[in-house]
Design a protein around this motif. Sequence first.
Motif, PDB file in Angstrom:
ATOM      1  N   PRO A 172     -11.161  12.276  -0.570  1.00  8.13           N
ATOM      2  CA  PRO A 172     -10.147  11.853   0.396  1.00  8.13           C
ATOM      3  C   PRO A 172      -8.732  11.912  -0.193  1.00  8.13           C
ATOM      4  O   PRO A 172      -8.525  11.568  -1.349  1.00  8.13           O
TER       5      PRO A 172
ATOM      6  N   THR B 249      -6.445  10.024   0.392  1.00 12.33           N
ATOM      7  CA  THR B 249      -5.977   8.683   0.089  1.00 12.33           C
ATOM      8  C   THR B 249      -6.231   8.297  -1.370  1.00 12.33           C
ATOM      9  O   THR B 249      -5.470   7.541  -1.949  1.00 12.33           O
ATOM     10  N   TYR B 250      -7.320   8.834  -1.985  1.00 13.60           N
ATOM     11  CA  TYR B 250      -7.579   8.545  -3.402  1.00 13.60           C
ATOM     12  C   TYR B 250      -6.413   9.066  -4.238  1.00 13.60           C
ATOM     13  O   TYR B 250      -5.948   8.403  -5.156  1.00 13.60           O
TER      14      TYR B 250
ATOM     15  N   GLY C  62      -3.311   6.915  -3.677  1.00 10.25           N
ATOM     16  CA  GLY C  62      -3.431   5.645  -4.368  1.00 10.25           C
ATOM     17  C   GLY C  62      -3.114   5.801  -5.846  1.00 10.25           C
ATOM     18  O   GLY C  62      -2.425   4.975  -6.440  1.00 10.25           O
TER      19      GLY C  62
ATOM     20  N   VAL D 244      -3.993   1.847   5.074  1.00 10.87           N
ATOM     21  CA  VAL D 244      -5.431   1.776   4.839  1.00 10.87           C
ATOM     22  C   VAL D 244      -5.634   1.410   3.379  1.00 10.87           C
ATOM     23  O   VAL D 244      -5.103   2.074   2.507  1.00 10.87           O
TER      24      VAL D 244
ATOM     25  N   ILE E 227      -6.821   1.585  -0.079  1.00 13.55           N
ATOM     26  CA  ILE E 227      -7.503   2.687  -0.735  1.00 13.55           C
ATOM     27  C   ILE E 227      -7.813   2.367  -2.180  1.00 13.55           C
ATOM     28  O   ILE E 227      -7.163   2.870  -3.090  1.00 13.55           O
TER      29      ILE E 227
ATOM     30  N   GLN F   8      -9.961  -5.743  -0.034  1.00 12.32           N
ATOM     31  CA  GLN F   8      -9.510  -4.462  -0.579  1.00 12.32           C
ATOM     32  C   GLN F   8      -7.995  -4.371  -0.528  1.00 12.32           C
ATOM     33  O   GLN F   8      -7.361  -3.893  -1.459  1.00 12.32           O
TER      34      GLN F   8
ATOM     35  N   CYS G   1      -5.409  -3.939  -3.537  1.00 12.31           N
ATOM     36  CA  CYS G   1      -4.367  -2.910  -3.663  1.00 12.31           C
ATOM     37  C   CYS G   1      -3.021  -3.540  -3.995  1.00 12.31           C
ATOM     38  O   CYS G   1      -2.226  -2.978  -4.747  1.00 12.31           O
TER      39      CYS G   1
END
Lengths: 287, 251
Positions: free
Chosen positions: A171, A173-174, A177, B93, B95, B153, B157
């Motif tokens: 993904p 998003t990984y 992040g 979201v 992550i 989660q 983060c």
Amino acid sequence: MIKTKIDKEFIVKIILTTFAFSSLLFLFLIFSFILFEGLPLFLKVGLKKIIFGFKWAPTKGSFGIFPMIISSFFVTFGALIIGAPLGLSCAIYLSEYSGKKMKMFLKPALELLAGIPSVVYGFLGVIYIVPIIRNNFGGAGFSLLATSIILGVMILPTIISISFDAIMSVPKTYREGSFAMGATKWQTIYKVVVPSARSGILASFILGMGRAIGETMAVIMVAGNALKIPTSILDPLRTLTGNIALELAYATGDHRMGLFSTGVVLLVIIMILNYIANFGIKRRVIK
Amino acid sequence: MDIKIQVENLKIFFDKNEVLKGVSIDVYRNRITGFMGPAGSGKSTLISAFNRMIDFEEDVKIEGKIYIDGVDIINGDIDGVSLRRQIGTVFAVPIPLPRSVFDNIAYGPRLKGITDKTELNELVRDSLKKAFLWDEMKDRLSMSALKLSGGQQQRLCLARSLALKPEIILLDEPCSGLDPISTAKIEDALNELKKEFTIILVSNNTKQIARISDYSAFFYMGELIEYGPTERVFTFPSQKQTEDYISGKFG
């Protein structure tokens, strides 16, 4: 009226199902054919004498294919040593570094690599790689090294396309992040992207191995086909596939059956590799 | 009051599309500044210019200036990686990386080269405490972060970005996927955190902005329509569009 409509749907479904299973039928036929032709010799001579026998003299009753099994594994790992780093770097470049335009140019080019007939690879090997090895490192040039190089290039498309898919399915998003925490691009790739795509990348290596161990034409042309276990990378060797292709034309009787036994061993090895690869891919998909 | 981030006439183009049309805004230290506006208003784009995540998009052109502590981060000699090590970011979201709770928080510090075990332990504990997550996590540090609930989660983060010891925290709609209880926990954490950090909160939720931000900015179609102390913006909006937005006539 409604009834006939359903019946038509049903017929289409039946036809498609039949066709779908016909490919399974072919697999079954090939399987049973090879087993049918090859197994009798195993019963006659004995499993141990074939698989662990060192001497291949089929006209004189010796059917040992151990040197060929070892040779097949040598070229396969040789191909992996060359193909895996190249293929993985290429997949990483394609997915992480190349722009859209570059990707549109590179992907089809790499797929073309898979479409080149294996005899052409062999030809290139004989004309260029074999003489280069002969002139620079000695020996005949027809060798484990030459075969590994050729096979290493031949398995690139498999490794690249499957590990590319695996890396792309990590993904976005990984990556974000990781970047957001101050990772550089390379840190993100080796700490997050590659570990997340690990099972798919391993599967690509194993499928590449399956392709290398099954390759025949190019291998015959550059391997030298000598019947012994190579002791250096400059030694010639004969693989399982090469053995079948070289001798089938004139083999009869037990000799012919011996070649089919070689086929049985090859089939088992490839099945195991595919099973391992599928296991890796499936785990990734289910996740 | 100290200005932490100063934006001067910032224009951002995606291809030929002008997404930010000359925005100027001052963000104050140790305050929560809320950015609100409908989708496509440019608020998230502005955030991604602050931490230079925008560099990962293709065909972007940036004009204007952004000063953080007086340093121009758009034209100045500063790279995105070191900038992002000083700015924490929390996305809409949550992550977490597919690793343990501990490793998720230690990820950033480790990238900076911190390997000392006790130092890492301390960082992880501090960060989790500040994100109001320590009590829930202290016995589960080795659990996979993917097994936590959505609210946990998201606080993970937040903790993860705190572990970088940033001065600025950017939150891009951090509560959009969370239930009211989880949202309240994040808001409680932010109220504590503003004593130490400069916080920018992007949200579609005007009530949330009104609840916890000290300053509010309203963006619309790439322009900053109104900016001021939250109380003033929500009670006496000077622009018609702001009034319509916060009263729910569009958005």
